[in-house]
Design a protein around this motif. Structure first.
Motif, PDB file in Angstrom:
ATOM      1  N   ASP A  36      30.454  19.992  47.885  1.00  0.00           N
ATOM      2  CA  ASP A  36      30.092  20.774  48.816  1.00  0.00           C
ATOM      3  C   ASP A  36      28.949  20.465  49.432  1.00  0.00           C
ATOM      4  OD1 ASP A  36      31.047  22.933  50.211  1.00  0.00           O
ATOM      5  OD2 ASP A  36      30.366  24.604  48.564  1.00  0.00           O
ATOM      6  N   SER A  39      28.864  17.344  51.666  1.00  0.00           N
ATOM      7  CA  SER A  39      29.506  17.535  52.982  1.00  0.00           C
ATOM      8  C   SER A  39      28.689  18.140  53.798  1.00  0.00           C
ATOM      9  CB  SER A  39      31.056  18.036  52.618  1.00  0.00           C
ATOM     10  OG  SER A  39      30.668  19.697  52.492  1.00  0.00           O
ATOM     11  N   ILE A  40      27.583  18.602  53.678  1.00  0.00           N
ATOM     12  CA  ILE A  40      26.720  19.321  54.555  1.00  0.00           C
ATOM     13  C   ILE A  40      25.726  18.019  55.309  1.00  0.00           C
ATOM     14  CG2 ILE A  40      25.002  20.733  54.957  1.00  0.00           C
ATOM     15  CD1 ILE A  40      26.025  22.499  52.569  1.00  0.00           C
ATOM     16  N   ASP A  41      25.981  18.536  56.898  1.00  0.00           N
ATOM     17  CA  ASP A  41      25.167  17.583  57.723  1.00  0.00           C
ATOM     18  C   ASP A  41      23.935  18.470  57.488  1.00  0.00           C
ATOM     19  OD1 ASP A  41      23.508  16.673  59.690  1.00  0.00           O
ATOM     20  OD2 ASP A  41      25.432  16.441  61.032  1.00  0.00           O
ATOM     21  N   PHE A  42      22.693  18.048  56.946  1.00  0.00           N
ATOM     22  CA  PHE A  42      21.678  18.817  56.574  1.00  0.00           C
ATOM     23  C   PHE A  42      20.711  18.804  57.818  1.00  0.00           C
ATOM     24  CE2 PHE A  42      22.804  18.935  52.299  1.00  0.00           C
ATOM     25  CZ  PHE A  42      22.481  20.340  51.796  1.00  0.00           C
ATOM     26  N   MET A  45      21.874  21.051  60.202  1.00  0.00           N
ATOM     27  CA  MET A  45      21.649  22.576  59.545  1.00  0.00           C
ATOM     28  C   MET A  45      20.283  22.870  59.740  1.00  0.00           C
ATOM     29  SD  MET A  45      24.397  24.160  59.372  1.00  0.00           S
ATOM     30  CE  MET A  45      23.756  25.487  58.713  1.00  0.00           C
ATOM     31  N   ARG A 187      35.518  20.992  61.406  1.00  0.00           N
ATOM     32  CA  ARG A 187      34.477  21.029  60.543  1.00  0.00           C
ATOM     33  C   ARG A 187      34.070  22.451  60.220  1.00  0.00           C
ATOM     34  NH1 ARG A 187      30.175  16.543  62.764  1.00  0.00           N
ATOM     35  NH2 ARG A 187      31.745  14.668  62.846  1.00  0.00           N
ATOM     36  N   LEU A 189      30.551  24.958  58.819  1.00  0.00           N
ATOM     37  CA  LEU A 189      29.407  25.018  58.559  1.00  0.00           C
ATOM     38  C   LEU A 189      28.708  26.021  57.596  1.00  0.00           C
ATOM     39  CD1 LEU A 189      28.404  24.435  62.430  1.00  0.00           C
ATOM     40  CD2 LEU A 189      27.810  22.944  60.749  1.00  0.00           C
ATOM     41  N   PRO A 190      27.673  25.597  56.827  1.00  0.00           N
ATOM     42  CA  PRO A 190      27.088  26.964  56.009  1.00  0.00           C
ATOM     43  C   PRO A 190      26.644  27.950  56.951  1.00  0.00           C
ATOM     44  CG  PRO A 190      26.226  24.867  55.657  1.00  0.00           C
ATOM     45  CD  PRO A 190      26.953  24.590  56.873  1.00  0.00           C
ATOM     46  N   PHE A 198      21.002  28.988  52.946  1.00  0.00           N
ATOM     47  CA  PHE A 198      22.708  29.455  52.768  1.00  0.00           C
ATOM     48  C   PHE A 198      22.957  30.387  52.126  1.00  0.00           C
ATOM     49  CE2 PHE A 198      22.803  24.308  53.000  1.00  0.00           C
ATOM     50  CZ  PHE A 198      22.239  24.355  54.490  1.00  0.00           C
ATOM     51  N   LYS A 208      30.810  28.903  53.943  1.00  0.00           N
ATOM     52  CA  LYS A 208      30.893  28.149  55.308  1.00  0.00           C
ATOM     53  C   LYS A 208      32.112  28.854  56.043  1.00  0.00           C
ATOM     54  CE  LYS A 208      29.953  23.661  53.075  1.00  0.00           C
ATOM     55  NZ  LYS A 208      30.691  22.461  52.789  1.00  0.00           N
TER      56      LYS A 208
END
Ligand code: UTP
Length: 475
Positions: A36, A39-42, A45, A187, A189-190, A198, A208
């Protein structure tokens, strides 16, 4: 990525709390949580959190906004001719396989509160045909009419993806050929709390949500759909939303007008019922087309007028577009071009003590992009006016405005108008609603013209009317 690197990353972005329960988690849960996180685009974010924390009141200069040019519903002879010409161009385009259908069906449908994808909702007034079935049959009918193989691209989101495919499998694709239908997820997003952290939906899951209907642009690219379209020679995407039951998919007049103008993106519009109606309005802002959302339109500006005295914010946007495939592709070439909007919502979460909380107030923030924000990147846009009761019946909730109840009635009323045009006498009540129930399979008729070619004289109009083409072999 190993755990130390992950910890570092989380620390850099102030999100270490997502590992708070790490010691209590089993192996599978740990694995899921790590996937999880990975998979996040930090970077994205981080920007969105800063955008939220440092947000300022958006100031819109309403005086500089103008109403858009609109192709009106034809009245004069010349306008009728223009429409005929557009229809022929659009029909040729569909016949040549240059247009595909694209529905966005990734929304969470929280207002409807239906278990499962919105498209599976049994909306048919008599036999409960699903919304997906109605749209599928419209495409099948167009396929017969134009003798073309038409593709249907369906955007889902992670929580709905498998269920959507299963629904199509169970229903034998509603008679469509399986290889003409493509499913892909958008996609996620958190969601964050008001401090930018988050939110956790469980001790090992980050909360998400789908990245808005504008996420369609990434989804088309990520899934390879755009590339496939280009390989197949599909140049135009007929975009619609799953919850508009009576949308005309692949409208040749709309496509033809779009082509004639050399547009990159186009809108269907309908005059607002009242200046305060809760729909976005298409406008010209900073010399570009845009949609002003009703929530961004202050009361004191709702009735603003143009120099010619007409209402400025009257072109209601009904979320039906044509996008050029190449244009859609260009919008994610170097990351997402569309802005992210902030939506404050009640988001269930796990608190510091590990308790699951269902908040009564808005505690969290979701980030979403909107497809109509793509308008400002288009050099040419057309706005085509349509008759609302013929093309727009959004189904957002169970009852009230824009609901199952109202959408079904709008649909029945439209069926009745078609049947009356074909010569039948249909009983109406005092409110102008049809007294009986009607359900017409789009395969039987998808326009008043289709009905006029049928022999309808044996129909008893005092009873409910259900018109189908043949006995179906699906559920
Ligand atoms: P809505 O804005 O009405 O949202 O979506 P929704 O999720 O369906 O319903 P609520 O607000 O939770 O009650 C309009 C259209 O855009 C799609 C929806 O599936 C619907 O067709 N959509 C919305 C997506 O595909 N993805 C999203 O992230 C949001």
């Amino acid at each position: 990525m190993n755990i130390d690197k992950i910890k570092n990353k989380l620390r850099n972005y102030n999100q270490e709390h997502v590992l708070k329960w790490w010691e209590q988690l089993g192996d599978i849960q740990r694995k899921e949580l790590l996937q999880d996180i990975e998979s996040i685009d930090f970077e994205l974010m981080g920007k969105l959190v800063n955008q939220y924390i440092g947000r300022k009141e958006i100031s819109i200069s309403f005086d500089d906004i103008k109403s858009p040019e609109i192709i009106k519903i034809p009245g004069a002879e010349s306008e009728i001719l223009r429409q005929k010409e557009a229809r022929e161009i659009g029909e040729q385009c569909i016949r040549n396989g240059k247009a595909a259908c694209f529905v966005v069906a990734g929304g969470q449908g929280t207002r409807l509160g239906f278990e499962g994808p919105k498209g599976a909702y049994p909306i048919g007034p008599i036999f409960g045909s699903s919304i997906f079935q109605f749209h599928a049959e419209k495409i099948l009918k167009a396929q017969q009419k134009y003798n073309a193989r038409l593709m249907w691209y369906i955007m889902t989101s992670k929580p709905l993806h498998e269920q959507t495919i299963e629904f199509f499998e169970d229903n034998k694709y509603f008679g469509m050929n399986k290889d003409q239908v493509r499913f892909f997820s958008q996609r996620m997003l958190p969601a964050i709390d008001k401090h930018g952290k988050f939110l956790m939906s469980s001790k090992h899951e980050i909360s998400k949500s789908p990245d808005g209907h504008g996420g369609a642009l990434f989804a088309l690219r990520d899934s390879g759909a755009i590339d496939e379209m280009q390989k197949m020679g599909i140049e135009y995407i007929s975009y619609f939303q799953i919850d508009n039951l009576i949308v005309k998919v692949l409208d040749p007049v709309f496509i033809g007008n779009h082509l004639k103008a050399g547009a990159q993106m186009s809108n269907k519009v309908t005059p607002k019922i009242t200046p305060s109606e809760k729909v976005g309005a298409v406008v010209i802002m900073d010399k570009k087309y845009a949609v002003i959302e009703y929530s961004d339109l202050p009361k004191e500006h709702m009735s603003d007028k143009d120099k010619d005295g007409s209402l400025k914010f009257n072109a209601g946007s009904i979320a039906i577009h044509i996008l050029n495939t190449e244009f859609a592709k260009s919008l994610t070439e170097e990351g997402m071009k569309l802005p992210y909007h902030i939506a404050e919502k009640n988001i269930p979460y796990v608190d510091n003590s590990g308790e699951h909380i269902k908040p009564k107030d808005k505690n969290g923030i979701k980030f979403e992009t909107f497809i109509f924000d793509a308008l400002k990147f288009a050099e040419n846009v057309i706005n085509m006016e349509v008759i609302r009761k013929d093309e727009f019946s959004p189904i957002k909730s169970l009852r009230g405005a824009d609901s199952v109840e109202s959408g079904r009635q709008l649909y029945i009323n439209r069926c009745a108008r078609w049947l009356m045009e074909a010569g039948l006498n249909i009983p109406f009540d005092k409110k102008g609603n049809v007294k009986i129930k009607i359900e017409i399979s789009p395969l039987f008729a998808n326009s008043p013209d289709d009905l006029q070619r049928k022999n309808l004289s044996p129909i008893d109009t005092t009873e409910d009317i259900y018109l189908v083409l043949k006995i179906r072999n699906f559920k």
